[in-house]
Write a protein that holds these residues in place. Structure first.
Motif, short mmCIF file in Angstrom:
data_model
loop_
_atom_site.label_atom_id
_atom_site.label_comp_id
_atom_site.label_asym_id
_atom_site.label_seq_id
_atom_site.Cartn_x
_atom_site.Cartn_y
_atom_site.Cartn_z
N THR A 95 16.89 -6.63 -1.80
CA THR A 95 17.58 -5.35 -1.88
C THR A 95 16.56 -4.27 -2.18
O THR A 95 15.82 -4.37 -3.17
CB THR A 95 18.66 -5.36 -2.95
OG1 THR A 95 19.65 -6.35 -2.62
CG2 THR A 95 19.34 -4.00 -3.06
N ALA A 96 16.50 -3.26 -1.32
CA ALA A 96 15.58 -2.15 -1.51
C ALA A 96 16.31 -0.98 -2.17
O ALA A 96 17.43 -0.64 -1.78
CB ALA A 96 15.00 -1.71 -0.16
N VAL A 97 15.65 -0.39 -3.16
CA VAL A 97 16.25 0.74 -3.89
C VAL A 97 15.21 1.84 -4.01
O VAL A 97 14.07 1.59 -4.41
CB VAL A 97 16.71 0.31 -5.30
CG1 VAL A 97 17.24 1.51 -6.08
CG2 VAL A 97 17.76 -0.78 -5.21
N GLY A 98 15.59 3.05 -3.64
CA GLY A 98 14.74 4.21 -3.83
C GLY A 98 15.51 5.32 -4.53
O GLY A 98 16.70 5.51 -4.25
N GLN A 132 4.47 1.33 1.08
CA GLN A 132 4.66 1.15 2.51
C GLN A 132 6.08 1.50 2.92
O GLN A 132 6.30 2.21 3.91
CB GLN A 132 4.35 -0.29 2.93
CG GLN A 132 4.52 -0.54 4.43
CD GLN A 132 4.27 -1.99 4.81
OE1 GLN A 132 4.11 -2.85 3.96
NE2 GLN A 132 4.25 -2.26 6.10
N ARG A 133 7.06 1.03 2.15
CA ARG A 133 8.45 1.37 2.44
C ARG A 133 8.67 2.88 2.34
O ARG A 133 9.38 3.47 3.17
CB ARG A 133 9.39 0.63 1.49
CG ARG A 133 10.87 0.93 1.76
CD ARG A 133 11.77 0.37 0.68
NE ARG A 133 11.75 -1.08 0.65
CZ ARG A 133 11.37 -1.80 -0.39
NH1 ARG A 133 10.95 -1.18 -1.49
NH2 ARG A 133 11.39 -3.11 -0.34
N ASP A 134 8.09 3.50 1.32
CA ASP A 134 8.27 4.94 1.14
C ASP A 134 7.71 5.72 2.32
O ASP A 134 8.29 6.71 2.77
CB ASP A 134 7.61 5.40 -0.16
CG ASP A 134 8.28 4.80 -1.38
OD1 ASP A 134 9.43 4.32 -1.27
OD2 ASP A 134 7.65 4.81 -2.46
N GLY A 135 6.56 5.28 2.83
CA GLY A 135 5.97 5.94 3.98
C GLY A 135 6.86 5.83 5.21
O GLY A 135 7.04 6.80 5.95
N GLN A 136 7.43 4.64 5.43
CA GLN A 136 8.35 4.45 6.55
C GLN A 136 9.62 5.27 6.36
O GLN A 136 10.14 5.85 7.33
CB GLN A 136 8.71 2.96 6.68
CG GLN A 136 7.54 2.06 7.06
CD GLN A 136 7.11 2.26 8.51
OE1 GLN A 136 7.88 2.77 9.32
NE2 GLN A 136 5.90 1.84 8.83
N PHE A 137 10.11 5.34 5.13
CA PHE A 137 11.33 6.10 4.84
C PHE A 137 11.12 7.58 5.15
O PHE A 137 11.96 8.21 5.82
CB PHE A 137 11.71 5.91 3.37
CG PHE A 137 12.90 6.71 2.93
CD1 PHE A 137 14.19 6.25 3.16
CD2 PHE A 137 12.74 7.93 2.28
CE1 PHE A 137 15.29 6.99 2.76
CE2 PHE A 137 13.84 8.67 1.87
CZ PHE A 137 15.12 8.20 2.11
#
Length: 240
Positions: A95-98, A132-137
């Motif tokens: 589960t990804a959470v930002g 990495q996820r933040d950059g894609q987001f």
């Protein structure tokens, strides 16, 4: 002799391939279940406030609590909003959470009803546990240079039924419009509100289907993201 060597090489190659397969499966499992931090729990009114708004009811806080909640309010410090979405990371469910605290908004209350209101989230400031996820987001998923904000606005009054005392909670259904990635769609969801000494807090989760907002569910580098997720928020309101 040559045949014996070839048989040994075959066994070594088979063993190496089997080991690589095991490591390819076990590696992500070990990382996700034993190394990577667990995702934070969903935002809740049980979370301590970011400010002293629900602390001791003395002084100006007690006076504000006695004055009622009618009038104009704005989103204050300690507010949070962000996303929660399920991913498949190299075959393992995660589960990804930002989240971000860069949230603004306002609310107008008459009697026991919120008659108008909205809040806006600065998407470029949303952060998770993965750069990495933040950059894609920020890039291919949300394109925050073009669509820097997400906004929810009420289209119908929210009727809480009664005005709670300090510390008490009430629940209601909210109906409005959610704008994400330049696309606006109607939404309805449950929310909870809690009276504090000098204001109140509001908590909810808005379901989002990515395709409804022109967003392709991101899939890249061994990561597959579900087609749906949630926008979570926990807002602290203070007098405008």
């Amino acid at each position: 002799m040559a045949g014996s060597i070839r048989r040994h090489w075959k066994r070594w190659l088979i063993a190496g391939a089997a080991t690589a397969a095991v490591l390819g499966t076990a590696g992500p499992y070990v990382y996700i279940n034993y190394v990577q931090d667990k995702p934070p729990a969903a935002l809740s009114l049980d979370d301590p406030p970011g400010s002293d708004s629900s602390g001791s009811s003395s002084g100006s806080g007690e006076q504000a609590g006695q004055e009622g909640v009618e009038g104009a309010w704005r989103v204050g410090s300690g507010s949070q909003a962000g996303y929660r979405v399920d991913e498949v990371l190299f075959g393992q469910n995660v589960t990804a959470v930002g989240r971000t605290e860069e949230v603004t908004g306002e609310l107008e209350i008459e009697g026991n009803r919120a008659v108008s209101g909205s809040f806006t989230v600065d998407l470029a400031s949303v952060k998770s546990d993965s750069d990495q996820r933040d950059g894609q987001f920020r890039g291919r998923v949300m394109n925050t240079e073009r669509y820097p904000e997400a906004t929810f606005e009420l289209t119908e009054p929210v009727d809480f039924g009664s005005t709670p005392k300090v510390g008490e909670q009430v629940s209601a259904e909210a109906t409005g419009e959610l704008t994400v990635h330049g696309e606006t769609n109607p939404v309805s969801f449950d929310l909870d509100a809690q009276r504090t000494a000098d204001g109140f807090r509001v908590n909810g989760s808005i379901p989002v289907t990515f395709a409804d907002h022109g967003i392709d569910a991101p899939n890249f580098g061994g990561i597959a993201v579900e087609d749906e997720g949630d926008i979570e928020f926990l807002l602290t309101f203070e007098r405008a």
